[in-house]
Design a protein around this motif. Structure first.
Motif, mmCIF file in Angstrom:
data_model
loop_
_atom_site.group_PDB
_atom_site.id
_atom_site.type_symbol
_atom_site.label_atom_id
_atom_site.label_comp_id
_atom_site.label_asym_id
_atom_site.label_seq_id
_atom_site.Cartn_x
_atom_site.Cartn_y
_atom_site.Cartn_z
ATOM 1 N N ARG A 51 0.858 -1.179 0.000
ATOM 2 C CA ARG A 51 0.000 0.000 0.000
ATOM 3 C C ARG A 51 0.898 1.233 0.000
ATOM 4 N NH1 ARG A 51 -5.380 -0.457 -0.651
ATOM 5 N NH2 ARG A 51 -5.879 1.046 0.973
ATOM 6 N N CYS A 52 0.367 2.332 -0.492
ATOM 7 C CA CYS A 52 1.159 3.554 -0.497
ATOM 8 C C CYS A 52 0.275 4.767 -0.246
ATOM 9 C CB CYS A 52 1.930 3.704 -1.812
ATOM 10 S SG CYS A 52 0.898 3.992 -3.255
ATOM 11 N N ASP A 53 0.891 5.797 0.315
ATOM 12 C CA ASP A 53 0.233 7.083 0.502
ATOM 13 C C ASP A 53 0.723 8.017 -0.596
ATOM 14 O OD1 ASP A 53 -1.031 6.206 2.828
ATOM 15 O OD2 ASP A 53 0.677 6.760 4.071
ATOM 16 N N LEU A 54 -0.202 8.759 -1.185
ATOM 17 C CA LEU A 54 0.141 9.691 -2.254
ATOM 18 C C LEU A 54 -0.430 11.064 -1.962
ATOM 19 C CD1 LEU A 54 -1.069 6.827 -3.851
ATOM 20 C CD2 LEU A 54 0.375 7.880 -5.591
ATOM 21 N N ASP A 64 -3.683 1.038 -3.285
ATOM 22 C CA ASP A 64 -3.114 -0.297 -3.403
ATOM 23 C C ASP A 64 -2.179 -0.321 -4.610
ATOM 24 O OD1 ASP A 64 -2.779 -3.154 -3.923
ATOM 25 O OD2 ASP A 64 -4.381 -3.413 -2.458
ATOM 26 N N THR A 65 -1.040 -1.037 -4.485
ATOM 27 C CA THR A 65 -0.060 -1.085 -5.573
ATOM 28 C C THR A 65 -0.103 -2.416 -6.322
ATOM 29 O OG1 THR A 65 1.692 -1.946 -4.134
ATOM 30 C CG2 THR A 65 1.462 0.443 -4.277
ATOM 31 N N ALA A 66 -1.173 -3.161 -6.179
ATOM 32 C CA ALA A 66 -1.249 -4.503 -6.769
ATOM 33 C C ALA A 66 -1.050 -4.499 -8.276
ATOM 34 C CB ALA A 66 -2.598 -5.146 -6.422
ATOM 35 N N PHE A 67 -1.494 -3.439 -8.967
ATOM 36 C CA PHE A 67 -1.395 -3.403 -10.428
ATOM 37 C C PHE A 67 0.018 -3.088 -10.918
ATOM 38 C CE2 PHE A 67 -5.994 -2.869 -10.001
ATOM 39 C CZ PHE A 67 -6.448 -3.729 -10.990
ATOM 40 N N VAL A 68 0.865 -2.585 -10.044
ATOM 41 C CA VAL A 68 2.225 -2.209 -10.461
ATOM 42 C C VAL A 68 3.247 -2.889 -9.551
ATOM 43 C CG1 VAL A 68 1.729 -0.027 -11.577
ATOM 44 C CG2 VAL A 68 1.966 -0.091 -9.111
ATOM 45 N N ARG A 92 -8.628 2.507 -3.752
ATOM 46 C CA ARG A 92 -8.079 3.071 -4.980
ATOM 47 C C ARG A 92 -6.813 2.304 -5.358
ATOM 48 N NH1 ARG A 92 -8.647 9.659 -4.237
ATOM 49 N NH2 ARG A 92 -10.917 9.721 -4.328
ATOM 50 N N TYR A 93 -6.520 2.307 -6.667
ATOM 51 C CA TYR A 93 -5.364 1.565 -7.153
ATOM 52 C C TYR A 93 -4.407 2.485 -7.912
ATOM 53 C CZ TYR A 93 -7.734 -2.841 -6.095
ATOM 54 O OH TYR A 93 -8.357 -3.880 -5.465
ATOM 55 N N VAL A 94 -3.101 2.211 -7.754
ATOM 56 C CA VAL A 94 -2.094 2.833 -8.600
ATOM 57 C C VAL A 94 -2.034 2.025 -9.886
ATOM 58 C CG1 VAL A 94 0.360 3.324 -8.870
ATOM 59 C CG2 VAL A 94 -0.742 3.714 -6.665
ATOM 60 N N ARG A 95 -2.333 2.670 -11.005
ATOM 61 C CA ARG A 95 -2.391 1.974 -12.293
ATOM 62 C C ARG A 95 -1.052 1.948 -13.019
ATOM 63 N NH1 ARG A 95 -6.878 -1.227 -12.807
ATOM 64 N NH2 ARG A 95 -8.644 -0.208 -11.781
ATOM 65 N N ALA A 96 -0.215 2.969 -12.799
ATOM 66 C CA ALA A 96 1.076 3.035 -13.498
ATOM 67 C C ALA A 96 1.968 4.046 -12.797
ATOM 68 C CB ALA A 96 0.872 3.440 -14.959
ATOM 69 N N CYS A 97 3.267 3.943 -13.082
ATOM 70 C CA CYS A 97 4.245 4.921 -12.589
ATOM 71 C C CYS A 97 4.902 5.601 -13.784
ATOM 72 C CB CYS A 97 5.319 4.240 -11.745
ATOM 73 S SG CYS A 97 4.778 3.812 -10.089
ATOM 74 N N LEU A 98 5.164 6.886 -13.657
ATOM 75 C CA LEU A 98 5.856 7.599 -14.727
ATOM 76 C C LEU A 98 7.336 7.200 -14.738
ATOM 77 C CD1 LEU A 98 4.395 11.224 -14.446
ATOM 78 C CD2 LEU A 98 3.606 9.311 -15.834
ATOM 79 N N PRO A 99 7.974 7.250 -15.908
ATOM 80 C CA PRO A 99 9.410 6.921 -15.977
ATOM 81 C C PRO A 99 10.209 7.815 -15.030
ATOM 82 C CG PRO A 99 8.467 7.065 -18.178
ATOM 83 C CD PRO A 99 7.415 7.564 -17.235
ATOM 84 N N ARG A 100 11.147 7.215 -14.311
ATOM 85 C CA ARG A 100 11.935 7.950 -13.321
ATOM 86 C C ARG A 100 13.042 8.761 -13.979
ATOM 87 N NH1 ARG A 100 12.140 2.357 -9.999
ATOM 88 N NH2 ARG A 100 10.210 2.629 -8.774
#
Length: 371
Positions: A51-54, A64-68, A92-100
């Protein structure tokens, strides 16, 4: 575009709710495809067990970070990432991360030579080195190699400077660290007396900074001083060995009052290198420069004729400790890379065989002369 239109766009950008967290036009452009899909941008301020806080324009979000959650440990979501969040549904779900843009990675203690990402999208790496104990320049050089490899600009904060009241002694300590950290700004700071804190805060204003160091280095105290309030818990140092316990147990991203954000990390007991060849060279630039004048391009700087590095050791322009530290980090990094690079493993094995054969031949010759 007219100057008035440009000014209007700039004002709109700086009014963005995520601007204090580092949101800029570059991230906005990268996020455009996700925005078109109805996703919400957010910066990860904490990760804990899937899990993450944003921080988002709609406020704090727990997702939730299950999708990534990929199999590659270097692609797992971490503090400092910019993510695309599904604004609907519970949870809520994190769907993607931007390139670092940058990533701070160390090697884990496992035999599989895996990397562990410590923080993402970092501009400055503040390395806390306590003056309450004897300087460990070798450990500092490890942190520097880690920072340079990440793409961040390292800064060295000599914490607990109030414990060195003699200005001459303090100046000598600063000089020793500057010699071990070429290219990095070195600042003595006293968080309790607020000495040097304002200058450090000014250097990291507007960017993302990560605070690195061992347990008991004074990171939490320094973080509180930079934040201007008691946010991080502080524990006393043990009198027996001068070490502290882990005060920080997770990586937290916090907004600095003067601008920018700070990622505080738990104390690192080990600083394992992970494919940091360029970082090691940046940490020892004088050796890399000397090596260009060696007679042989593959000079090991040991006993080869025409070695400029050994010549510098002989005339005193290069310290023997620096060369030994450089060799140690190069060997360690080479071993890590060789675990996943068959060609490099073969080269190391052949080099070892050549050196072994040479040593045996020298021993036979010595015995023959003795007879």
């Amino acid at each position: 575009m007219s100057s008035s239109a440009s000014s209007s766009r700039t004002s709109a950008f700086f009014a963005h709710p995520l601007a204090p967290y580092g949101w800029d036009t570059g991230w906005e452009a990268d996020f455009a495809p996700y925005a078109a899909a109805g996703l919400l941008p957010g910066r990860v301020v904490r990760v804990d067990r899937g899990r993450c806080d944003l921080a988002t324009a709609e406020g704090a979000v727990h997702a939730d970070t299950a999708f990534v959650t990929p199999h590659d440990p270097l692609r797992v979501i971490c503090t400092g990432d910019w993510a695309a969040v599904d604004p609907h549904g519970e949870p809520r779900y994190v769907r993607a991360c931007l390139p670092r843009r940058t990533s701070l990675v160390r090697s884990t203690a496992s035999d599989r030579s895996e990397g562990q990402i410590l923080a993402a999208n970092v501009d400055h790496a503040i390395i806390a080195v306590p003056l309450s104990a004897e300087l460990d320049l070798g450990r500092l050089e490890r942190f520097l190699a880690l920072a340079w490899e990440s793409g961040a600009q390292p800064l060295v904060a000599l914490t607990k400077a109030d414990l060195v009241p003699d200005p001459v002694t303090l100046a000598h300590l600063v000089q020793d660290v500057e010699t071990a950290a070429p290219g990095a700004r070195v600042l003595p700071v006293s968080a309790t007396g607020n000495d040097g804190v304002e200058l450090l805060a000014a250097l990291v204003t507007g960017g993302t900074s990560v605070l690195l160091g061992t347990s008991g280095a004074g990171k939490s105290t320094l973080a509180n001083a930079l934040l201007g309030q008691e946010v991080m818990e502080v524990q006393a140092i043990r009198d027996v060995d001068g070490k502290g316990r882990h005060t920080t147990t997770t990586r937290n991203l916090l907004v600095l009052p003067a601008g920018g954000v700070l990622i505080d990390t738990p104390g690192l007991r080990g600083v394992g290198l992970y494919d940091t060849g360029a970082g090691v060279d940046r940490t020892f630039p004088e050796i890399a420069e000397l090596a260009e004048d060696c007679r042989f391009h593959d000079c090991a700087h040991e006993s080869e004729p025409g070695c400029a590095v050994q010549a510098a050791i002989q005339d005193g322009t290069l310290g023997h400790r620096r060369l030994e530290s450089y060799r140690k980090l190069q060997r360690e990094n080479q071993r890590i890379v060789a675990k996943t690079d068959a060609r490099l493993r073969a080269e190391i094995r052949d080099d070892w065989k050549r050196k072994t054969a040479s040593g045996r031949a020298a021993l036979r010759a010595k015995r023959g002369n003795a007879r």
